[in-house]
Write a protein that holds these residues in place. Sequence first.
Motif, PDB file in Angstrom:
ATOM      1  N   LYS A 254       0.817  -1.221   0.000  1.00 48.02           N
ATOM      2  CA  LYS A 254       0.000   0.000   0.000  1.00 48.02           C
ATOM      3  C   LYS A 254       0.848   1.268   0.000  1.00 48.02           C
ATOM      4  O   LYS A 254       0.318   2.385  -0.037  1.00 48.02           O
ATOM      5  CB  LYS A 254      -0.925   0.006   1.226  1.00 48.02           C
ATOM      6  N   ASP A 255       2.157   1.103   0.039  1.00 46.45           N
ATOM      7  CA  ASP A 255       3.049   2.261   0.147  1.00 46.45           C
ATOM      8  C   ASP A 255       3.556   2.731  -1.212  1.00 46.45           C
ATOM      9  O   ASP A 255       3.808   1.924  -2.107  1.00 46.45           O
ATOM     10  CB  ASP A 255       4.254   1.925   1.029  1.00 46.45           C
ATOM     11  N   TRP A 256       3.730   4.029  -1.312  1.00 49.53           N
ATOM     12  CA  TRP A 256       4.340   4.660  -2.474  1.00 49.53           C
ATOM     13  C   TRP A 256       5.778   5.015  -2.129  1.00 49.53           C
ATOM     14  O   TRP A 256       6.042   5.725  -1.159  1.00 49.53           O
ATOM     15  CB  TRP A 256       3.593   5.937  -2.852  1.00 49.53           C
ATOM     16  N   LEU A 257       6.722   4.514  -2.918  1.00 42.83           N
ATOM     17  CA  LEU A 257       8.131   4.840  -2.745  1.00 42.83           C
ATOM     18  C   LEU A 257       8.550   5.683  -3.946  1.00 42.83           C
ATOM     19  O   LEU A 257       8.491   5.217  -5.086  1.00 42.83           O
ATOM     20  CB  LEU A 257       8.974   3.570  -2.672  1.00 42.83           C
ATOM     21  N   VAL A 258       8.922   6.927  -3.704  1.00 39.56           N
ATOM     22  CA  VAL A 258       9.290   7.845  -4.777  1.00 39.56           C
ATOM     23  C   VAL A 258      10.795   8.104  -4.738  1.00 39.56           C
ATOM     24  O   VAL A 258      11.327   8.598  -3.736  1.00 39.56           O
ATOM     25  CB  VAL A 258       8.527   9.185  -4.669  1.00 39.56           C
ATOM     26  N   TYR A 259      11.461   7.742  -5.819  1.00 43.37           N
ATOM     27  CA  TYR A 259      12.883   8.024  -5.983  1.00 43.37           C
ATOM     28  C   TYR A 259      13.048   9.337  -6.749  1.00 43.37           C
ATOM     29  O   TYR A 259      12.224   9.681  -7.599  1.00 43.37           O
ATOM     30  CB  TYR A 259      13.557   6.912  -6.790  1.00 43.37           C
ATOM     31  N   PHE A 260      14.129  10.045  -6.484  1.00 42.95           N
ATOM     32  CA  PHE A 260      14.420  11.284  -7.210  1.00 42.95           C
ATOM     33  C   PHE A 260      15.914  11.559  -7.121  1.00 42.95           C
ATOM     34  O   PHE A 260      16.611  11.054  -6.224  1.00 42.95           O
ATOM     35  CB  PHE A 260      13.624  12.461  -6.637  1.00 42.95           C
ATOM     36  N   ASP A 261      16.385  12.348  -8.053  1.00 40.46           N
ATOM     37  CA  ASP A 261      17.807  12.680  -8.143  1.00 40.46           C
ATOM     38  C   ASP A 261      18.095  13.954  -7.347  1.00 40.46           C
ATOM     39  O   ASP A 261      17.569  15.023  -7.668  1.00 40.46           O
ATOM     40  CB  ASP A 261      18.173  12.875  -9.623  1.00 40.46           C
ATOM     41  N   LYS A 262      18.895  13.850  -6.286  1.00 38.42           N
ATOM     42  CA  LYS A 262      19.394  15.041  -5.583  1.00 38.42           C
ATOM     43  C   LYS A 262      20.617  15.517  -6.360  1.00 38.42           C
ATOM     44  O   LYS A 262      21.755  15.344  -5.954  1.00 38.42           O
ATOM     45  CB  LYS A 262      19.788  14.687  -4.146  1.00 38.42           C
ATOM     46  N   ALA A 270      14.986   9.207  -1.571  1.00 31.63           N
ATOM     47  CA  ALA A 270      13.718   8.488  -1.662  1.00 31.63           C
ATOM     48  C   ALA A 270      12.826   8.867  -0.497  1.00 31.63           C
ATOM     49  O   ALA A 270      13.307   9.117   0.626  1.00 31.63           O
ATOM     50  CB  ALA A 270      13.955   6.976  -1.662  1.00 31.63           C
ATOM     51  N   ILE A 271      11.516   8.930  -0.762  1.00 29.92           N
ATOM     52  CA  ILE A 271      10.529   9.214   0.274  1.00 29.92           C
ATOM     53  C   ILE A 271       9.413   8.181   0.177  1.00 29.92           C
ATOM     54  O   ILE A 271       9.153   7.630  -0.887  1.00 29.92           O
ATOM     55  CB  ILE A 271       9.962  10.643   0.147  1.00 29.92           C
ATOM     56  N   LEU A 272       8.746   7.935   1.298  1.00 30.07           N
ATOM     57  CA  LEU A 272       7.740   6.876   1.390  1.00 30.07           C
ATOM     58  C   LEU A 272       6.447   7.433   1.972  1.00 30.07           C
ATOM     59  O   LEU A 272       6.460   8.243   2.899  1.00 30.07           O
ATOM     60  CB  LEU A 272       8.268   5.755   2.285  1.00 30.07           C
ATOM     61  N   SER A 273       5.305   6.978   1.411  1.00 31.58           N
ATOM     62  CA  SER A 273       3.996   7.417   1.910  1.00 31.58           C
ATOM     63  C   SER A 273       2.943   6.345   1.643  1.00 31.58           C
ATOM     64  O   SER A 273       3.004   5.635   0.644  1.00 31.58           O
ATOM     65  CB  SER A 273       3.574   8.721   1.224  1.00 31.58           C
ATOM     66  N   SER A 274       1.957   6.276   2.525  1.00 27.60           N
ATOM     67  CA  SER A 274       0.834   5.366   2.318  1.00 27.60           C
ATOM     68  C   SER A 274      -0.401   6.109   1.814  1.00 27.60           C
ATOM     69  O   SER A 274      -1.355   5.478   1.362  1.00 27.60           O
ATOM     70  CB  SER A 274       0.495   4.633   3.624  1.00 27.60           C
ATOM     71  N   ASP A 275      -0.368   7.456   1.876  1.00 25.48           N
ATOM     72  CA  ASP A 275      -1.550   8.241   1.508  1.00 25.48           C
ATOM     73  C   ASP A 275      -1.265   9.379   0.531  1.00 25.48           C
ATOM     74  O   ASP A 275      -2.165  10.157   0.205  1.00 25.48           O
ATOM     75  CB  ASP A 275      -2.216   8.811   2.760  1.00 25.48           C
ATOM     76  N   LEU A 276      -0.026   9.489   0.046  1.00 25.38           N
ATOM     77  CA  LEU A 276       0.402  10.551  -0.878  1.00 25.38           C
ATOM     78  C   LEU A 276       0.330  11.941  -0.247  1.00 25.38           C
ATOM     79  O   LEU A 276       0.435  12.948  -0.946  1.00 25.38           O
ATOM     80  CB  LEU A 276      -0.427  10.526  -2.173  1.00 25.38           C
ATOM     81  N   LYS A 277       0.192  11.992   1.070  1.00 24.63           N
ATOM     82  CA  LYS A 277       0.128  13.280   1.765  1.00 24.63           C
ATOM     83  C   LYS A 277       1.230  13.414   2.811  1.00 24.63           C
ATOM     84  O   LYS A 277       1.871  14.454   2.920  1.00 24.63           O
ATOM     85  CB  LYS A 277      -1.241  13.452   2.425  1.00 24.63           C
TER      86      LYS A 277
END
Length: 311
Positions: A254-262, A270-277
Amino acid sequence: MKKIFYTAILLLIVFFDVLGQSKKDVYLFAYFKNNGQDGLHLAYSIDAYKWTALKNDSSFLKPVVSKDKLMRDPCIIRGADGLFHMVWTVSWKDKGIGYASSKDLINWSEQQFIPVMAKEDGARNTWAPEITYDGKTKNYMIYWASTITGKFNETASEKEDGYNHRIYYVTTKDFKTFSDTKLLYEPGFNVIDASIVKDRGRFVMFLKDETREPAQKNIKIAYADQLTGPYSKASEPITGNYWAEGPTTAKIGKDWLVYFDKYRDHKYGAILSSDLKNWKDVSDQISLPKGLRHGTILTIKPSELNKLLKQ
């Protein structure tokens, strides 16, 4: 040493097959290195946190289209037809993108140049294309960031070579014929690096606010009921006090893991969320191949990884 390592991985795959767990997907990261001159790189992960480069981190496909012959920002999706479809940035200043397809991520079709901005005389670039499939309309939407000279002057800046992007798109059913190019997202600021995923009955766009004055350089979210929009006002930043770009997502339960380039710090976050908020920074938990640049995450079957490991 490499042969021993890959043999161990293959034995693990066989072990999971025996346990009846072979249906569990494996995560694949498609990316480029340096300026994208040597082409497509791939890495895999079992948990979406720890990544291992494939083929000794050498290229799976060398770019041949456009005069610059680059393969930056590769985006690969598995199509409704079972093929892997890939688009990429061919140049810093061209008016089109690259496209190729594959059954196995190893053998690729002839590379094509798709001139998506050719009818726009003032188009300066075509950056970071991605593909999202709409099961309802049976269309693939290809979208990217472009600056068109003279448009959106209210957010123009003299800094960073005067680039002032918006997100544009075309749709296709077969990657042979394409709709006319249209504006997809005009958030009221300079925007690049859109990446759209479906979340139940809606579409979620992760995007980079590219505003230079005062600097934003962060990742935000917008939503739409239809893939082609209209998309909502952008959210507040979901990334922290650093410059971030190139978001790509992996769904873990149920989790969203978002990768991004610093990219200023020359490392990934990377950041993690279950509700996109509400987001938790998990950058200290990830491990990626050295030099990995902007790309996308997809899932593949263990049997497909097996073939990739043999390369």
